[in-house]
Motif scaffolding. Structure first.
Motif, short mmCIF file in Angstrom:
data_model
loop_
_atom_site.label_atom_id
_atom_site.label_comp_id
_atom_site.label_asym_id
_atom_site.label_seq_id
_atom_site.Cartn_x
_atom_site.Cartn_y
_atom_site.Cartn_z
N LYS A 79 21.17 -18.42 6.79
CA LYS A 79 21.13 -17.48 7.89
C LYS A 79 19.98 -16.48 7.75
CE LYS A 79 26.14 -17.85 8.46
NZ LYS A 79 27.45 -17.15 8.36
N HIS A 80 19.47 -16.34 6.53
CA HIS A 80 18.40 -15.38 6.27
C HIS A 80 17.42 -15.97 5.27
CE1 HIS A 80 21.94 -13.00 7.50
NE2 HIS A 80 21.06 -12.19 8.07
N GLN A 81 16.26 -15.36 5.20
CA GLN A 81 15.25 -15.77 4.25
C GLN A 81 15.02 -14.64 3.24
OE1 GLN A 81 13.79 -18.86 4.15
NE2 GLN A 81 15.18 -19.38 5.85
N PHE A 82 15.15 -14.97 1.96
CA PHE A 82 14.94 -13.97 0.91
C PHE A 82 14.73 -14.69 -0.42
CE2 PHE A 82 19.45 -14.71 1.69
CZ PHE A 82 19.92 -15.10 0.45
N LYS A 83 14.21 -13.97 -1.37
CA LYS A 83 13.98 -14.53 -2.69
C LYS A 83 15.15 -14.20 -3.61
CE LYS A 83 8.90 -14.26 -2.57
NZ LYS A 83 7.69 -13.68 -3.21
N THR A 84 15.42 -15.12 -4.54
CA THR A 84 16.42 -14.88 -5.57
C THR A 84 15.79 -15.10 -6.94
OG1 THR A 84 17.18 -17.18 -5.42
CG2 THR A 84 18.36 -15.53 -4.09
N VAL A 85 16.50 -14.69 -7.97
CA VAL A 85 15.99 -14.83 -9.34
C VAL A 85 15.63 -16.28 -9.63
CG1 VAL A 85 16.62 -14.66 -11.78
CG2 VAL A 85 17.19 -12.80 -10.20
N GLU A 86 16.48 -17.20 -9.19
CA GLU A 86 16.22 -18.62 -9.35
C GLU A 86 16.44 -19.31 -8.00
OE1 GLU A 86 17.86 -22.46 -11.94
OE2 GLU A 86 18.28 -20.42 -12.61
N GLN A 87 15.44 -20.04 -7.56
CA GLN A 87 15.49 -20.66 -6.25
C GLN A 87 16.72 -21.57 -6.11
OE1 GLN A 87 11.97 -22.80 -5.19
NE2 GLN A 87 12.69 -23.34 -3.15
N GLY A 88 17.44 -21.40 -5.01
CA GLY A 88 18.62 -22.22 -4.75
C GLY A 88 19.91 -21.65 -5.34
N PHE A 89 19.80 -20.55 -6.08
CA PHE A 89 20.97 -19.95 -6.73
C PHE A 89 21.06 -18.46 -6.43
CE2 PHE A 89 20.05 -23.68 -9.24
CZ PHE A 89 21.30 -24.20 -9.57
N LEU A 90 22.30 -17.95 -6.43
CA LEU A 90 22.54 -16.52 -6.42
C LEU A 90 23.09 -16.18 -7.80
CD1 LEU A 90 22.35 -14.14 -4.39
CD2 LEU A 90 24.80 -14.43 -3.98
N THR A 91 22.32 -15.46 -8.58
CA THR A 91 22.71 -15.14 -9.95
C THR A 91 23.51 -13.85 -9.98
OG1 THR A 91 20.73 -16.24 -10.80
CG2 THR A 91 21.89 -14.74 -12.30
N ILE A 92 24.71 -13.92 -10.55
CA ILE A 92 25.66 -12.81 -10.52
C ILE A 92 25.89 -12.29 -11.94
CG2 ILE A 92 27.93 -12.05 -9.77
CD1 ILE A 92 26.13 -13.22 -7.55
N ALA A 93 25.63 -10.99 -12.15
CA ALA A 93 26.00 -10.33 -13.41
C ALA A 93 27.46 -9.92 -13.29
CB ALA A 93 25.11 -9.12 -13.65
N ALA A 94 28.32 -10.53 -14.12
CA ALA A 94 29.75 -10.41 -13.92
C ALA A 94 30.49 -10.04 -15.21
CB ALA A 94 30.32 -11.72 -13.37
N PRO A 95 30.99 -8.82 -15.31
CA PRO A 95 31.86 -8.48 -16.44
C PRO A 95 33.26 -9.04 -16.23
CG PRO A 95 31.69 -6.62 -14.95
CD PRO A 95 30.78 -7.69 -14.39
N THR A 96 34.03 -9.11 -17.28
CA THR A 96 35.44 -9.50 -17.15
C THR A 96 36.22 -8.24 -16.86
OG1 THR A 96 35.19 -11.37 -18.66
CG2 THR A 96 37.42 -10.53 -18.31
#
Length: 280
Positions: A34-51
């Protein structure tokens, strides 16, 4: 040398395989971002996730759950992206975004003016409602005056509660110690976020304890205006912020946000965030 029937079978198999491959390729291309934007790694959304249940629980390097986890998965799906999970400690999630190692940090991070100095903050996700934990289900702050009450130091409501309760308020380094003293009766009432206690009860803690959303009391601002949580993003990646906020709006308007909140034991009222604001 293969017989005619064997050659026919092989040909039929190869034709079928080609059809499956072609169909798979078409399906993979059916999704249109739906939108155009850059991510850390193409094709992925990288999530910093604590428990930090019930908000963030890494499942694998490609899956995550919890309230925030389900929200970002829905956003990623709408943008045709796969999830990549970076398991981190709570204190290092935001630095992961700042340093460019993750696109988004999750984990019930409050929308604060201080954080907005270093990261971009999404539109509000939900309210982190102030909860009153007791055996008799008290919900009014006025009813706490003659009781021994505990909460965790650094929480938004600490200073206001000090003014109301004085020496009756005991501060703890973390919620685990708070819950232990509540279980053993060293304190009569605990004050914490509703969602964290609900998750703890699902895991077997706080048995016999009722958790109520604190009724509004003008003396304690957090009971009147609960903190709003948001997703933490890079300040520079404004295109990603636009996509994330559009995704959040869609999740909210479709009713999916309320479904997610209920799935993890939060009340529907937590979705009623009101106007966007920052904690000072």
């Amino acid at each position: 040398m293969r017989s005619f029937s064997q050659r026919k079978k092989v040909g039929l198999f190869l034709g079928l395989a080609s059809f499956v491959f072609a169909t798979t390729g078409v399906n993979a291309q059916d999704c249109t971002p739906k939108h155009q934007f850059k991510t850390v790694e193409q094709g992925f959304l990288t999530i910093a996730a604590p428990t930090f249940p019930p908000f963030s629980t890494p499942v694998s390097d490609s899956d995550i759950t919890g309230v925030d986890g389900e929200i970002v998965k829905a956003i990623a799906a709408g943008e045709c992206l796969k999830i990549k999970v970076a398991p981190v400690e709570y204190a290092t999630a935001i630095p992961y975004v700042v340093s460019g190692r993750a696109d988004i940090a999750i984990g019930n991070y409050y929308r604060t003016e201080e954080r907005a100095k270093v990261v971009g903050i999404s539109d509000p996700l939900y309210l982190d409602e102030m909860g009153i934990y007791s055996k008799d289900g008290v919900s009014k702050i006025a009813d706490l005056v003659d009781r021994n009450v505990g909460t965790v130091q650094g929480y938004l409501w600490v200073n206001d509660l000090k003014a109301v309760l004085g020496s009756k308020l005991r501060l703890y380094n973390n919620y685990v110690a708070l819950y232990q003293d509540l279980d053993t009766g060293r304190i009569d009432v605990g004050i914490d976020g509703v969602a964290v206690g609900t998750a703890a009860q699902k895991d077997g803690a706080l048995q016999g304890i009722q958790i109520k959303v604190a009724e509004k009391d003008d003396r304690v601002k957090s009971s009147v205006e609960a903190a709003q949580s948001g997703l933490m993003l890079s300040k520079e990646n404004t295109e990603l912020m636009t996509a994330v906020n559009a995704g959040l709006a869609g999740i909210r308007s479709s009713g999916k946000l309320v479904e997610i909140l209920k799935q993890f034991g939060l009340s529907e009222s937590a979705a009623d965030v009101g106007e966007a604001r920052m904690v000072k």
